[in-house]
Design a protein around this motif. Structure first.
Motif, PDB file in Angstrom:
ATOM      1  N   ALA A 274       0.815  -1.221   0.000  1.00 22.17           N
ATOM      2  CA  ALA A 274       0.000   0.000   0.000  1.00 22.17           C
ATOM      3  C   ALA A 274       0.840   1.259   0.000  1.00 22.17           C
ATOM      4  N   SER A 275       2.030   1.205   0.609  1.00 25.37           N
ATOM      5  CA  SER A 275       2.851   2.416   0.656  1.00 25.37           C
ATOM      6  C   SER A 275       4.323   2.073   0.830  1.00 25.37           C
ATOM      7  N   ILE A 276       5.142   2.931   0.244  1.00 28.08           N
ATOM      8  CA  ILE A 276       6.595   2.861   0.420  1.00 28.08           C
ATOM      9  C   ILE A 276       7.045   4.241   0.864  1.00 28.08           C
ATOM     10  N   THR A 277       7.579   4.315   2.065  1.00 22.48           N
ATOM     11  CA  THR A 277       8.076   5.567   2.600  1.00 22.48           C
ATOM     12  C   THR A 277       9.552   5.380   2.947  1.00 22.48           C
ATOM     13  N   ARG A 278      10.150   6.415   3.509  1.00 16.86           N
ATOM     14  CA  ARG A 278      11.562   6.336   3.873  1.00 16.86           C
ATOM     15  C   ARG A 278      11.752   6.908   5.271  1.00 16.86           C
TER      16      ARG A 278
ATOM     17  N   SER B  67      14.270   8.149   8.657  1.00 16.18           N
ATOM     18  CA  SER B  67      15.356   9.122   8.801  1.00 16.18           C
ATOM     19  C   SER B  67      16.722   8.524   8.513  1.00 16.18           C
ATOM     20  N   GLY B  68      16.822   7.195   8.583  1.00 17.39           N
ATOM     21  CA  GLY B  68      18.090   6.534   8.306  1.00 17.39           C
ATOM     22  C   GLY B  68      18.265   6.151   6.851  1.00 17.39           C
ATOM     23  N   GLY B  69      17.287   6.501   6.003  1.00 16.85           N
ATOM     24  CA  GLY B  69      17.387   6.192   4.586  1.00 16.85           C
ATOM     25  C   GLY B  69      16.838   4.842   4.193  1.00 16.85           C
ATOM     26  N   ARG B  70      16.303   4.075   5.145  1.00 15.62           N
ATOM     27  CA  ARG B  70      15.708   2.776   4.819  1.00 15.62           C
ATOM     28  C   ARG B  70      14.297   2.978   4.277  1.00 15.62           C
ATOM     29  N   PHE B  71      13.905   2.083   3.372  1.00 18.35           N
ATOM     30  CA  PHE B  71      12.542   2.097   2.838  1.00 18.35           C
ATOM     31  C   PHE B  71      11.629   1.313   3.780  1.00 18.35           C
ATOM     32  N   ILE B  72      10.488   1.880   4.093  1.00 16.33           N
ATOM     33  CA  ILE B  72       9.486   1.213   4.920  1.00 16.33           C
ATOM     34  C   ILE B  72       8.352   0.774   3.998  1.00 16.33           C
ATOM     35  N   VAL B  73       8.197  -0.532   3.856  1.00 16.56           N
ATOM     36  CA  VAL B  73       7.208  -1.105   2.936  1.00 16.56           C
ATOM     37  C   VAL B  73       6.053  -1.647   3.765  1.00 16.56           C
ATOM     38  N   SER B  74       4.865  -1.073   3.553  1.00 20.14           N
ATOM     39  CA  SER B  74       3.688  -1.446   4.335  1.00 20.14           C
ATOM     40  C   SER B  74       2.561  -1.887   3.426  1.00 20.14           C
ATOM     41  N   GLY B  75       1.653  -2.672   3.985  1.00 18.57           N
ATOM     42  CA  GLY B  75       0.500  -3.128   3.219  1.00 18.57           C
ATOM     43  C   GLY B  75      -0.242  -4.214   3.954  1.00 18.57           C
ATOM     44  N   SER B  76      -0.937  -5.055   3.210  1.00 21.95           N
ATOM     45  CA  SER B  76      -1.697  -6.155   3.810  1.00 21.95           C
ATOM     46  C   SER B  76      -1.126  -7.489   3.347  1.00 21.95           C
ATOM     47  N   GLY B  77      -1.242  -8.489   4.213  1.00 19.93           N
ATOM     48  CA  GLY B  77      -0.756  -9.828   3.887  1.00 19.93           C
ATOM     49  C   GLY B  77       0.691 -10.051   4.258  1.00 19.93           C
ATOM     50  N   PHE B  78       1.334  -9.069   4.895  1.00 12.84           N
ATOM     51  CA  PHE B  78       2.715  -9.222   5.341  1.00 12.84           C
ATOM     52  C   PHE B  78       2.989  -8.205   6.444  1.00 12.84           C
ATOM     53  N   ASP B  79       4.009  -8.477   7.233  1.00  8.21           N
ATOM     54  CA  ASP B  79       4.427  -7.528   8.259  1.00  8.21           C
ATOM     55  C   ASP B  79       5.241  -6.408   7.617  1.00  8.21           C
TER      56      ASP B  79
ATOM     57  N   ALA C  32      16.888  -1.490   0.025  1.00  2.30           N
ATOM     58  CA  ALA C  32      16.594  -1.176  -1.379  1.00  2.30           C
ATOM     59  C   ALA C  32      15.234  -1.749  -1.755  1.00  2.30           C
ATOM     60  N   VAL C  33      14.605  -1.122  -2.743  1.00  2.51           N
ATOM     61  CA  VAL C  33      13.319  -1.583  -3.272  1.00  2.51           C
ATOM     62  C   VAL C  33      13.421  -1.649  -4.790  1.00  2.51           C
ATOM     63  N   VAL C  34      12.946  -2.753  -5.364  1.00  2.69           N
ATOM     64  CA  VAL C  34      12.868  -2.904  -6.815  1.00  2.69           C
ATOM     65  C   VAL C  34      11.400  -2.969  -7.213  1.00  2.69           C
ATOM     66  N   MET C  35      10.960  -1.980  -7.969  1.00  2.00           N
ATOM     67  CA  MET C  35       9.587  -1.972  -8.466  1.00  2.00           C
ATOM     68  C   MET C  35       9.541  -2.791  -9.750  1.00  2.00           C
ATOM     69  N   ALA C  36       8.859  -3.931  -9.700  1.00  2.00           N
ATOM     70  CA  ALA C  36       8.762  -4.821 -10.855  1.00  2.00           C
ATOM     71  C   ALA C  36       7.305  -5.043 -11.239  1.00  2.00           C
ATOM     72  N   THR C  37       6.493  -4.034 -10.992  1.00  2.00           N
ATOM     73  CA  THR C  37       5.068  -4.128 -11.333  1.00  2.00           C
ATOM     74  C   THR C  37       4.808  -3.759 -12.781  1.00  2.00           C
ATOM     75  N   GLY C  38       5.818  -3.179 -13.460  1.00  2.00           N
ATOM     76  CA  GLY C  38       5.614  -2.759 -14.839  1.00  2.00           C
ATOM     77  C   GLY C  38       4.768  -1.508 -14.913  1.00  2.00           C
ATOM     78  N   ALA C  39       4.534  -1.069 -16.128  1.00  2.00           N
ATOM     79  CA  ALA C  39       3.755   0.155 -16.335  1.00  2.00           C
ATOM     80  C   ALA C  39       2.362  -0.144 -16.875  1.00  2.00           C
TER      81      ALA C  39
ATOM     82  N   GLU D 244       5.713   6.908  -1.730  1.00  2.00           N
ATOM     83  CA  GLU D 244       5.562   8.209  -1.068  1.00  2.00           C
ATOM     84  C   GLU D 244       6.940   8.778  -0.725  1.00  2.00           C
ATOM     85  N   VAL D 245       7.740   8.957  -1.764  1.00  2.00           N
ATOM     86  CA  VAL D 245       9.107   9.454  -1.626  1.00  2.00           C
ATOM     87  C   VAL D 245       9.307  10.554  -2.658  1.00  2.00           C
ATOM     88  N   GLU D 246       9.955  11.639  -2.275  1.00  2.00           N
ATOM     89  CA  GLU D 246      10.168  12.750  -3.193  1.00  2.00           C
ATOM     90  C   GLU D 246      11.168  12.410  -4.289  1.00  2.00           C
ATOM     91  N   ASN D 247      11.004  13.086  -5.427  1.00  2.00           N
ATOM     92  CA  ASN D 247      11.920  13.017  -6.566  1.00  2.00           C
ATOM     93  C   ASN D 247      11.809  11.717  -7.360  1.00  2.00           C
TER      94      ASN D 247
END
Length: 356
Positions: free
Chosen positions: A100-104, A106-118, A124-131, A294-297
């Motif tokens: 549901a969301s990817i934020t960052r 203060s330490g530069g780590r990506f916080i990946v949140s949603g349903s069906g997982f903790d 690092a995050v690799v977006m492989a959902t395609g366009a 939800e990350v700038e740039n």
């Protein structure tokens, strides 16, 4: 909160190709996918769908597709291949995991949140959902009468669930033409065209068109090169199965120019004619939805992903499977393994630098 080196979002061909390389490198990672099974994004597409490329060009790194090399795999065969690929390389795919969301932090780590997982903290995050996620629907679609069944191409199935009466297919790319042919034996079909499409012969001098594109290097011409820009402007596809508009018309499909709007329950076309459809299929194309990042740039002023060969200016964020990411092959199965190798190489060098 669980900590991982990498989170890969999407377990289609791009995500699995990336996952195999991450596994080879010994990184701690997970692949999140919303489907119940690996390959479900292909299984739910319309009946009769086959890949653009023959089997010899449709395998991922480390595992060729079985079957006649010059034949074209259908959607279910390819879905099963992806499932077998994930099993063979023991890739950590987590199903029914909806990000549901990817934020960052203060330490530069990506916080990946949603349903069906903790919730995960990842380096690092690799977006492989395609366009190709959200179908494009024209603004006038809201004016269609409520009794008209309207749906994107991926929900067409075999068409048996549609009400009786004329079917209007809006968009004459490969999917639109396929669906028009599939539906024609059972109903009147109207195909609304768009920009001119360039079709190339399926075979030249006895060889597959893809063989020629491969051996000449055209399919791998960099996106920003002269050859790459020329290919992107024309963006042709093979005339496999006699899909020229003249062939479709000969099969009884009514060919119309661009659909322009709705008036009194009738869909009008650029030539002034109109039709009252019982059902409409949107086959115009798809658009990306990157709102979960939800990350700038990440995006430019036109809401297009900023990247250089899939490497985001946001450190630690990557993309695989974008059309024309590096070349024409990027949006096809035949190109994702090479693109994934570029991404993982950059990711590993960054990882090693951070953990010295």
């Amino acid at each position: 909160m669980k900590r991982l080196d990498v989170v890969v979002i999407g377990a289609g061909q791009a995500g699995l190709a990336t996952g195999r390389l991450l596994a080879d490198a010994g990184l701690d990672f997970a692949i999140f996918d919303a489907g119940d099974r690996t390959g479900d994004s292909w299984r739910r597409r319309y009946e009769g769908l086959t890949l653009f490329t023959p089997r010899v060009y449709s395998g991922l790194g480390g595992m060729a597709m079985a079957g006649e090399p010059t034949g074209y795999p259908d959607k279910d065969e390819f879905a099963d291949y992806l499932e077998a690929y994930a099993a063979r390389f023991r890739l950590p795919v987590e199903h029914r995991a909806v990000v549901a969301s990817i934020t960052r932090d203060s330490g530069g780590r990506f916080i990946v949140s949603g349903s069906g997982f903790d919730t995960i903290a990842a380096d690092a995050v690799v977006m492989a959902t395609g366009a190709f996620r959200d179908p494009i629907v024209p603004s006038w679609a809201a004016a269609l009468p409520s009794e008209v069944a309207a749906m994107p191409a991926e929900e067409f199935g075999d068409g048996s669930h549609l009400p009786p009466g004329p079917l209007l297919v809006v968009g004459d790319g490969a999917s639109g033409r396929d669906i028009a042919v599939l539906a024609r034996p059972k109903r009147e079909v109207v195909l609304a065209t768009g920009r001119p499409r360039r079709l190339l012969p399926e075979r030249l001098l006895g060889k597959s068109l893809w063989w020629w594109l491969d051996v000449t290097g055209l399919v791998r011409a960099p996106t920003r090169s002269l050859r790459g820009r020329a290919m992107r402007r024309s963006d042709p596809f093979p005339n496999r199965g006699r899909r020229a508009l003249s062939d479709l018309a000969a099969e009884g499909i009514r060919i119309k120019p661009r659909a322009t709007g709705v008036a009194a329950g009738m869909v009008g076309f650029a030539d002034g004619s109109a039709v009252r459809p019982a059902a409409v299929v949107w086959a115009i194309g798809y658009k990306a939805d990157w709102s979960l990042i939800e990350v700038e740039n990440v995006l430019d002023g036109n809401c297009v992903v900023r990247h250089d060969d899939g490497i985001s200016p946001v450190e630690g964020l990557y993309f695989v499977g974008l059309p024309w990411q590096r070349n024409r092959a990027s949006g096809l199965v035949m190109g994702v393994s090479a693109d994934a190798a570029v991404i993982v190489d950059h990711l590993l060098r960054r990882h090693l630098a951070r953990h010295r």
